[in-house]
Write a protein that holds these residues in place. Sequence first.
Motif, PDB file in Angstrom:
ATOM      1  N   GLU A   1       0.826  -1.213   0.000  1.00  0.00           N
ATOM      2  CA  GLU A   1       0.000   0.000   0.000  1.00  0.00           C
ATOM      3  C   GLU A   1       0.860   1.262   0.000  1.00  0.00           C
ATOM      4  OE1 GLU A   1      -3.422   2.232   2.677  1.00  0.00           O
ATOM      5  OE2 GLU A   1      -2.798   0.207   3.220  1.00  0.00           O
ATOM      6  N   THR A   2       1.876   1.287   0.835  1.00  0.00           N
ATOM      7  CA  THR A   2       2.738   2.469   0.912  1.00  0.00           C
ATOM      8  C   THR A   2       3.546   2.651  -0.361  1.00  0.00           C
ATOM      9  OG1 THR A   2       2.851   2.380   3.312  1.00  0.00           O
ATOM     10  CG2 THR A   2       4.640   3.530   2.197  1.00  0.00           C
ATOM     11  N   ILE A   3       4.085   1.571  -0.878  1.00  0.00           N
ATOM     12  CA  ILE A   3       4.878   1.695  -2.104  1.00  0.00           C
ATOM     13  C   ILE A   3       4.006   2.174  -3.252  1.00  0.00           C
ATOM     14  CG2 ILE A   3       6.204   0.415  -3.832  1.00  0.00           C
ATOM     15  CD1 ILE A   3       7.449  -1.145  -1.487  1.00  0.00           C
ATOM     16  N   ARG A   4       2.807   1.683  -3.356  1.00  0.00           N
ATOM     17  CA  ARG A   4       1.894   2.137  -4.417  1.00  0.00           C
ATOM     18  C   ARG A   4       1.624   3.641  -4.265  1.00  0.00           C
ATOM     19  NH1 ARG A   4       0.969   0.090  -9.103  1.00  0.00           N
ATOM     20  NH2 ARG A   4       0.414  -1.943  -8.302  1.00  0.00           N
ATOM     21  N   LYS A   5       1.391   4.097  -3.054  1.00  0.00           N
ATOM     22  CA  LYS A   5       1.134   5.520  -2.808  1.00  0.00           C
ATOM     23  C   LYS A   5       2.357   6.377  -3.146  1.00  0.00           C
ATOM     24  CE  LYS A   5      -2.358   5.015   0.803  1.00  0.00           C
ATOM     25  NZ  LYS A   5      -2.631   5.160   2.244  1.00  0.00           N
ATOM     26  N   ILE A   6       3.538   5.883  -2.785  1.00  0.00           N
ATOM     27  CA  ILE A   6       4.770   6.626  -3.098  1.00  0.00           C
ATOM     28  C   ILE A   6       4.918   6.787  -4.608  1.00  0.00           C
ATOM     29  CG2 ILE A   6       7.296   6.500  -3.081  1.00  0.00           C
ATOM     30  CD1 ILE A   6       7.013   5.063  -0.299  1.00  0.00           C
ATOM     31  N   VAL A   7       4.778   5.699  -5.327  1.00  0.00           N
ATOM     32  CA  VAL A   7       4.941   5.737  -6.784  1.00  0.00           C
ATOM     33  C   VAL A   7       3.896   6.661  -7.416  1.00  0.00           C
ATOM     34  CG1 VAL A   7       4.837   4.331  -8.883  1.00  0.00           C
ATOM     35  CG2 VAL A   7       6.069   3.494  -6.883  1.00  0.00           C
TER      36      VAL A   7
ATOM     37  N   PRO B   1       3.846  12.204 -10.962  1.00  0.00           N
ATOM     38  CA  PRO B   1       3.414  13.542 -11.388  1.00  0.00           C
ATOM     39  C   PRO B   1       4.507  14.598 -11.156  1.00  0.00           C
ATOM     40  CG  PRO B   1       1.639  12.464 -10.219  1.00  0.00           C
ATOM     41  CD  PRO B   1       2.867  11.587 -10.057  1.00  0.00           C
ATOM     42  N   LYS B   2       5.289  14.427 -10.112  1.00  0.00           N
ATOM     43  CA  LYS B   2       6.383  15.355  -9.829  1.00  0.00           C
ATOM     44  C   LYS B   2       7.482  15.237 -10.888  1.00  0.00           C
ATOM     45  CE  LYS B   2       5.364  15.027  -4.912  1.00  0.00           C
ATOM     46  NZ  LYS B   2       4.110  15.640  -5.178  1.00  0.00           N
TER      47      LYS B   2
ATOM     48  N   GLN C   1       8.112   0.630 -11.720  1.00  0.00           N
ATOM     49  CA  GLN C   1       8.707   1.245 -10.531  1.00  0.00           C
ATOM     50  C   GLN C   1       8.113   0.625  -9.261  1.00  0.00           C
ATOM     51  OE1 GLN C   1      11.171   3.365 -10.478  1.00  0.00           O
ATOM     52  NE2 GLN C   1      11.144   4.243  -8.455  1.00  0.00           N
ATOM     53  N   PHE C   2       6.810   0.421  -9.267  1.00  0.00           N
ATOM     54  CA  PHE C   2       6.157  -0.244  -8.136  1.00  0.00           C
ATOM     55  C   PHE C   2       6.762  -1.637  -7.919  1.00  0.00           C
ATOM     56  CE2 PHE C   2       2.982  -3.412  -6.924  1.00  0.00           C
ATOM     57  CZ  PHE C   2       2.762  -3.024  -5.602  1.00  0.00           C
ATOM     58  N   GLN C   3       6.896  -2.388  -8.985  1.00  0.00           N
ATOM     59  CA  GLN C   3       7.441  -3.744  -8.886  1.00  0.00           C
ATOM     60  C   GLN C   3       8.885  -3.709  -8.376  1.00  0.00           C
ATOM     61  OE1 GLN C   3       6.951  -4.916 -12.944  1.00  0.00           O
ATOM     62  NE2 GLN C   3       4.741  -5.178 -12.744  1.00  0.00           N
TER      63      GLN C   3
ATOM     64  N   MET D   1      11.395  12.358  -5.250  1.00  0.00           N
ATOM     65  CA  MET D   1      11.090  11.249  -4.351  1.00  0.00           C
ATOM     66  C   MET D   1      10.896  11.762  -2.931  1.00  0.00           C
ATOM     67  SD  MET D   1      10.384   8.100  -3.898  1.00  0.00           S
ATOM     68  CE  MET D   1      10.810   7.272  -5.437  1.00  0.00           C
ATOM     69  N   GLN D   2      11.748  12.670  -2.497  1.00  0.00           N
ATOM     70  CA  GLN D   2      11.603  13.221  -1.150  1.00  0.00           C
ATOM     71  C   GLN D   2      10.250  13.912  -0.995  1.00  0.00           C
ATOM     72  OE1 GLN D   2      14.821  15.682   0.211  1.00  0.00           O
ATOM     73  NE2 GLN D   2      13.712  16.349   2.012  1.00  0.00           N
ATOM     74  N   SER D   3       9.850  14.663  -1.986  1.00  0.00           N
ATOM     75  CA  SER D   3       8.557  15.335  -1.944  1.00  0.00           C
ATOM     76  C   SER D   3       7.407  14.324  -1.882  1.00  0.00           C
ATOM     77  CB  SER D   3       8.417  16.246  -3.165  1.00  0.00           C
ATOM     78  OG  SER D   3       7.197  16.915  -3.150  1.00  0.00           O
ATOM     79  N   ALA D   4       7.503  13.267  -2.670  1.00  0.00           N
ATOM     80  CA  ALA D   4       6.465  12.214  -2.641  1.00  0.00           C
ATOM     81  C   ALA D   4       6.437  11.541  -1.276  1.00  0.00           C
ATOM     82  CB  ALA D   4       6.733  11.184  -3.741  1.00  0.00           C
ATOM     83  N   LEU D   5       7.601  11.275  -0.717  1.00  0.00           N
ATOM     84  CA  LEU D   5       7.664  10.644   0.604  1.00  0.00           C
ATOM     85  C   LEU D   5       7.040  11.531   1.669  1.00  0.00           C
ATOM     86  CD1 LEU D   5      11.261   9.145   0.472  1.00  0.00           C
ATOM     87  CD2 LEU D   5       9.096   7.885   0.355  1.00  0.00           C
ATOM     88  N   GLU D   6       7.264  12.827   1.570  1.00  0.00           N
ATOM     89  CA  GLU D   6       6.680  13.756   2.539  1.00  0.00           C
ATOM     90  C   GLU D   6       5.156  13.736   2.485  1.00  0.00           C
ATOM     91  OE1 GLU D   6       8.700  17.408   1.629  1.00  0.00           O
ATOM     92  OE2 GLU D   6      10.538  16.738   2.629  1.00  0.00           O
ATOM     93  N   GLU D   7       4.607  13.485   1.309  1.00  0.00           N
ATOM     94  CA  GLU D   7       3.153  13.402   1.154  1.00  0.00           C
ATOM     95  C   GLU D   7       2.588  12.095   1.710  1.00  0.00           C
ATOM     96  OE1 GLU D   7       1.656  13.881  -2.812  1.00  0.00           O
ATOM     97  OE2 GLU D   7       2.889  15.665  -3.141  1.00  0.00           O
ATOM     98  N   VAL D   8       3.348  11.024   1.602  1.00  0.00           N
ATOM     99  CA  VAL D   8       2.810   9.682   1.819  1.00  0.00           C
ATOM    100  C   VAL D   8       3.232   9.047   3.137  1.00  0.00           C
ATOM    101  CG1 VAL D   8       2.840   7.322   0.891  1.00  0.00           C
ATOM    102  CG2 VAL D   8       2.617   9.270  -0.659  1.00  0.00           C
ATOM    103  N   VAL D   9       4.467   9.252   3.536  1.00  0.00           N
ATOM    104  CA  VAL D   9       5.024   8.528   4.686  1.00  0.00           C
ATOM    105  C   VAL D   9       5.082   9.459   5.892  1.00  0.00           C
ATOM    106  CG1 VAL D   9       7.036   7.266   5.540  1.00  0.00           C
ATOM    107  CG2 VAL D   9       6.385   7.086   3.126  1.00  0.00           C
ATOM    108  N   PRO D  10       4.287   9.189   6.926  1.00  0.00           N
ATOM    109  CA  PRO D  10       4.237  10.100   8.068  1.00  0.00           C
ATOM    110  C   PRO D  10       5.506  10.111   8.932  1.00  0.00           C
ATOM    111  CG  PRO D  10       2.701   8.267   8.375  1.00  0.00           C
ATOM    112  CD  PRO D  10       3.304   8.116   7.020  1.00  0.00           C
ATOM    113  N   SER D  11       6.237   9.014   8.947  1.00  0.00           N
ATOM    114  CA  SER D  11       7.396   8.894   9.829  1.00  0.00           C
ATOM    115  C   SER D  11       8.644   9.525   9.217  1.00  0.00           C
ATOM    116  CB  SER D  11       7.664   7.412  10.118  1.00  0.00           C
ATOM    117  OG  SER D  11       8.947   7.238  10.686  1.00  0.00           O
ATOM    118  N   ASN D  12       9.235  10.493   9.927  1.00  0.00           N
ATOM    119  CA  ASN D  12      10.498  11.090   9.478  1.00  0.00           C
ATOM    120  C   ASN D  12      11.583  10.030   9.355  1.00  0.00           C
ATOM    121  OD1 ASN D  12       9.448  13.693   9.421  1.00  0.00           O
ATOM    122  ND2 ASN D  12      10.102  14.156  11.501  1.00  0.00           N
TER     123      ASN D  12
END
Length: 122
Positions: free
Chosen positions: A11-17, A22-23, A45-47, A89-100
């Motif tokens: 789920e997280t990897i799909r959200k990150i990708v 778009p970025k 990329q997901f795979q 990628m950092q920007s996508a991670l900031e949107e998706v992954v809550p943990s620093n």
Amino acid sequence: MEFYDYMGGEETIRKIVNAFYPKVLAHPYLAPIFPDDIEPLIEKQFQFLTQFFGGPSLYTDLHGNPMMRARHAPFPITTERAEAWLACMQSALEEVVPSNEVRAIILERLKGPAYFFVNTRE
């Protein structure tokens, strides 16, 4: 526990990708080297990330050995493009992954491959 599970798995990897591409397509350094039909790349990329972070070997099962450097060789990848890729990628991670902590681990693990693909001088 594998890092794949710790980071949230499929789920997280799909959200990150889905947040990442778009970025990339909006980035002036990156968009020119990506095809108009980005959907197959999103799935690959997901795979790849699933496998890279310790999940099922989706990429290898479907496409064989990743050979990522060879697959990226036809594209002019500069240090500037590697850094732009990581910034997206950092920007996508900031949107998706809550943990620093988890974001930092993901980004650190991706730095090696990002710079390994550099094949063109500025």
